[in-house]
Design a protein around this motif. Structure first.
Motif, mmCIF file in Angstrom:
data_model
loop_
_atom_site.group_PDB
_atom_site.id
_atom_site.type_symbol
_atom_site.label_atom_id
_atom_site.label_comp_id
_atom_site.label_asym_id
_atom_site.label_seq_id
_atom_site.Cartn_x
_atom_site.Cartn_y
_atom_site.Cartn_z
ATOM 1 N N THR A 481 30.495 47.524 28.205
ATOM 2 C CA THR A 481 29.640 46.496 27.593
ATOM 3 C C THR A 481 30.468 45.396 26.938
ATOM 4 O OG1 THR A 481 27.916 48.155 27.193
ATOM 5 C CG2 THR A 481 27.789 46.108 25.936
ATOM 6 N N LEU A 482 31.525 45.804 26.233
ATOM 7 C CA LEU A 482 32.410 44.819 25.597
ATOM 8 C C LEU A 482 33.055 43.922 26.639
ATOM 9 C CD1 LEU A 482 33.992 43.631 23.215
ATOM 10 C CD2 LEU A 482 35.608 45.532 23.450
ATOM 11 N N LEU A 483 33.486 44.491 27.761
ATOM 12 C CA LEU A 483 34.116 43.697 28.819
ATOM 13 C C LEU A 483 33.180 42.590 29.303
ATOM 14 C CD1 LEU A 483 36.532 43.496 30.899
ATOM 15 C CD2 LEU A 483 35.103 44.901 32.394
ATOM 16 N N LEU A 484 31.944 42.943 29.598
ATOM 17 C CA LEU A 484 30.993 41.961 30.133
ATOM 18 C C LEU A 484 30.575 40.952 29.060
ATOM 19 C CD1 LEU A 484 28.761 44.371 32.258
ATOM 20 C CD2 LEU A 484 30.621 42.896 33.059
ATOM 21 N N ASP A 485 30.307 41.437 27.858
ATOM 22 C CA ASP A 485 29.856 40.531 26.794
ATOM 23 C C ASP A 485 30.953 39.565 26.380
ATOM 24 O OD1 ASP A 485 27.457 41.838 26.905
ATOM 25 O OD2 ASP A 485 27.732 42.979 25.048
ATOM 26 N N GLU A 486 32.191 40.055 26.278
ATOM 27 C CA GLU A 486 33.279 39.173 25.858
ATOM 28 C C GLU A 486 33.576 38.132 26.937
ATOM 29 O OE1 GLU A 486 35.998 37.319 23.570
ATOM 30 O OE2 GLU A 486 34.555 38.857 22.984
ATOM 31 N N ALA A 487 33.458 38.504 28.204
ATOM 32 C CA ALA A 487 33.631 37.513 29.276
ATOM 33 C C ALA A 487 32.569 36.419 29.170
ATOM 34 C CB ALA A 487 33.566 38.205 30.637
ATOM 35 N N SER A 488 31.340 36.799 28.841
ATOM 36 C CA SER A 488 30.282 35.801 28.671
ATOM 37 C C SER A 488 30.543 34.922 27.456
ATOM 38 C CB SER A 488 28.936 36.517 28.533
ATOM 39 O OG SER A 488 27.890 35.590 28.283
ATOM 40 N N ARG A 489 30.987 35.538 26.349
ATOM 41 C CA ARG A 489 31.284 34.739 25.151
ATOM 42 C C ARG A 489 32.442 33.779 25.409
ATOM 43 N NH1 ARG A 489 29.821 39.687 22.391
ATOM 44 N NH2 ARG A 489 31.944 40.485 22.674
ATOM 45 N N ALA A 490 33.435 34.209 26.176
ATOM 46 C CA ALA A 490 34.573 33.342 26.480
ATOM 47 C C ALA A 490 34.137 32.126 27.295
ATOM 48 C CB ALA A 490 35.647 34.137 27.226
ATOM 49 N N ARG A 491 33.296 32.353 28.293
ATOM 50 C CA ARG A 491 32.822 31.219 29.100
ATOM 51 C C ARG A 491 32.009 30.251 28.253
ATOM 52 N NH1 ARG A 491 31.883 35.390 32.934
ATOM 53 N NH2 ARG A 491 29.709 35.530 32.251
ATOM 54 N N THR A 492 31.130 30.775 27.403
ATOM 55 C CA THR A 492 30.306 29.908 26.559
ATOM 56 C C THR A 492 31.163 29.110 25.584
ATOM 57 O OG1 THR A 492 28.476 31.489 26.717
ATOM 58 C CG2 THR A 492 28.392 29.882 24.928
#
Length: 505
Positions: A481-492
């Motif tokens: 979950t952290l992997l996917l969420d942090e990738a989304s936060r990085a793009r945003t």
């Protein structure tokens, strides 16, 4: 010192016009009260002329001094390693040879000085060097990321300084050497042009202190006193690793050998003679650290930040906020009860973690030793609004204690709207702070033992050589979950930063 583009024909006339200057902007990051300002009296729409500046006329002496020391060191080492029966040459020959060597080196340095020029065009700075082979380094102003000033010991004796220009992945460039005041003025001008100020004004001279690079417009945010530097050196792991084993071995030998203990009691000078080399080495270790970080100051300089430090060699290092990839906050074992911290920064294009605090030039050290209040001030200055104590840190599950029995209570991770925080370490507790916008990639690591325990580690990669940030030994499901969420936060975060950079006004 500035001279016309031809040969050097004496000290320049102060009324000559040099470097592009117009009354539209004043580089004030290092300008002191009373500094002399000589703007060109041209219209703002007039094209910028090509202007040439030569290094200071004393530059050959500095270059020759360094070469003489290198040659003397090499010859001295060869003489000391000579075989038995070696007879040194007569003193007259040595003196004549040394004088000839110095003259040759000065002549070589003079030719190199004659062949070196700093040229300012409309949109770039050119560095022309080379006696036999000509080299032209072109630096676009919009590619400049940071500009630092370093005063090596030999140059500092003559009041000279070198300018280091960082242009990111393309590498760095150096201007050797200008007068201390001229170097500060050129640094301010280059930083202004790097920020897009086309009508930047270069002061004729910017007055700075002998022991620091503090101008009238600079605001000192943090200053580290020498006594705290001494305390940090004495309580460092390196100092204790040098002293504790020696004391244990010496105490054991004296306890097991009654005769040796009696000899020491009968002749205290014997103990002093045995301990003197070790004491000298420890003293040298402490002094080098204190001298390297002497008069440390963290400054707000106009729109930017800079760090100044050093006694024998002064370094003034600019800190570009937008290029900081991560911060490493370390707290060694013996610093914890005193509430002291060290902060290292990972800046795009710079080297990795600094291990020698006495080295001069650009390093990763942002705060050599500071209190909790100073740490929070540094963080809030670089990333406004950031507070580490407001981040909810999530610990590893209890079953992770098998993998981290000593540091289990400390290891954890958390995040807020702007940064990701991870904690690890045992003897030295480390916190890594990475802005979401600086995250380049993420990876989940799960070895056989972690897989059996249902754990995983999430590695966070940036573009810098500091240790990879990692959320260690967390639940495998949470790791995904952290992997996917942090990738989304990085793009945003990167998209928000890009839109902010291109927003009008």
């Amino acid at each position: 010192m500035t001279v016309p583009p031809g040969r050097f024909g004496g000290w320049p006339d102060p009324s000559r016009l040099r470097w592009p200057t117009t009354p539209g902007y004043r580089a004030g990051s290092g300008t002191a009260v009373g500094a002399e300002i000589r703007p060109l009296t041209t219209t703002p729409d007039a094209p910028t002329a090509k202007l040439v500046e030569k290094p200071h006329p004393l530059t050959p002496l500095v270059r020759a001094w360094v070469l003489v020391l290198a040659v003397a060191w090499s010859l001295g080492r060869e003489l000391l390693n000579g075989g038995e029966g070696f007879r040194p040459p007569p003193l007259t020959w040595v003196t004549a040879g040394g004088a000839a060597l110095v003259l040759v080196l000065i002549a070589f340095a003079y030719l190199d000085w004659r062949a070196t020029s700093f040229i300012v065009d409309h949109d770039e700075l050119r560095i022309e060097t080379g006696v036999l082979t000509k080299t032209s380094q072109r630096i676009r102003f919009d590619r400049i990321q940071s500009v630092d000033i370093t005063e090596p010991f030999a140059a500092r004796l003559l009041g000279l300084a070198e300018i280091s220009i960082d242009v990111g992945a393309e590498g760095g460039h150096k201007l050797r050497y200008l007068s201390r005041t001229r170097a500060a003025a050129v640094r301010d001008y280059l930083l202004a042009r790097a920020h897009g100020v086309r009508s930047a004004e270069l002061t004729e001279h910017v007055r700075t202190g002998v022991l620091n690079d503090l101008g009238a417009a600079d605001e000192v945010l943090v200053r580290v006193p020498p006594q705290r530097l001494v305390l940090g050196a004495v309580l460092s792991h390196e100092f204790l690793l040098l002293t504790v084993p020696i004391l244990i071995v010496a105490s054991g030998l004296l306890a097991l050998d009654p005769g040796g203990r009696g000899a020491v009691l009968d002749s205290p000078w014997l103990l002093l003679g045995a301990a003197l080399p070790g004491v000298g080495a420890l003293w040298s270790f402490v002094v080098r650290r204190v001298i390297g970080q002497w008069n440390y100051a963290f400054l707000r300089s106009g729109p930017g930040l800079k760090v100044t430090r050093g006694l024998t060699s002064l370094t003034s290092q600019s800190v570009p906020r937008h290029r900081i990839q991560s911060l490493r906050i370390a707290q060694p074992l013996w610093w914890r009860r005193l509430g002291l911290y060290r902060v290292d920064m990972a800046v795009l294009g710079n080297h990795g973690l600094a291990h020698d605090e006495d080295q001069s030039g650009t390093t990763s050290i942002l705060l050599p030793i500071g209190t909790r209040a100073e740490l929070e001030l540094v963080l809030a200055t670089i990333w406004p609004g950031l507070r580490l104590d407001a981040i909810d840190v999530r610990p590893s599950p209890d079953r992770a204690r098998w993998l981290q029995p000593i540091s289990h209570s400390w290891v954890g991770w958390g995040y807020d709207d702007s940064v990701l925080l991870t904690r690890a370490g045992w003897l030295t507790r480390v916190q890594m702070v990475v802005p979401h916008a600086r995250v380049q990639s993420l990876a989940v690591d799960q070895g056989p033992l972690r897989r059996r325990l249902g754990l995983a580690t999430v590695n966070v990669h940036t573009t810098q050589l500091l240790a990879t940030t990692a959320a260690r030994n967390i639940d495998a499901g949470i790791a995904r979950t952290l992997l996917l969420d942090e990738a989304s936060r990085a793009r945003t975060a990167r998209l928000a930063a890009l839109l902010a950079a291109h927003r009008p006004g």
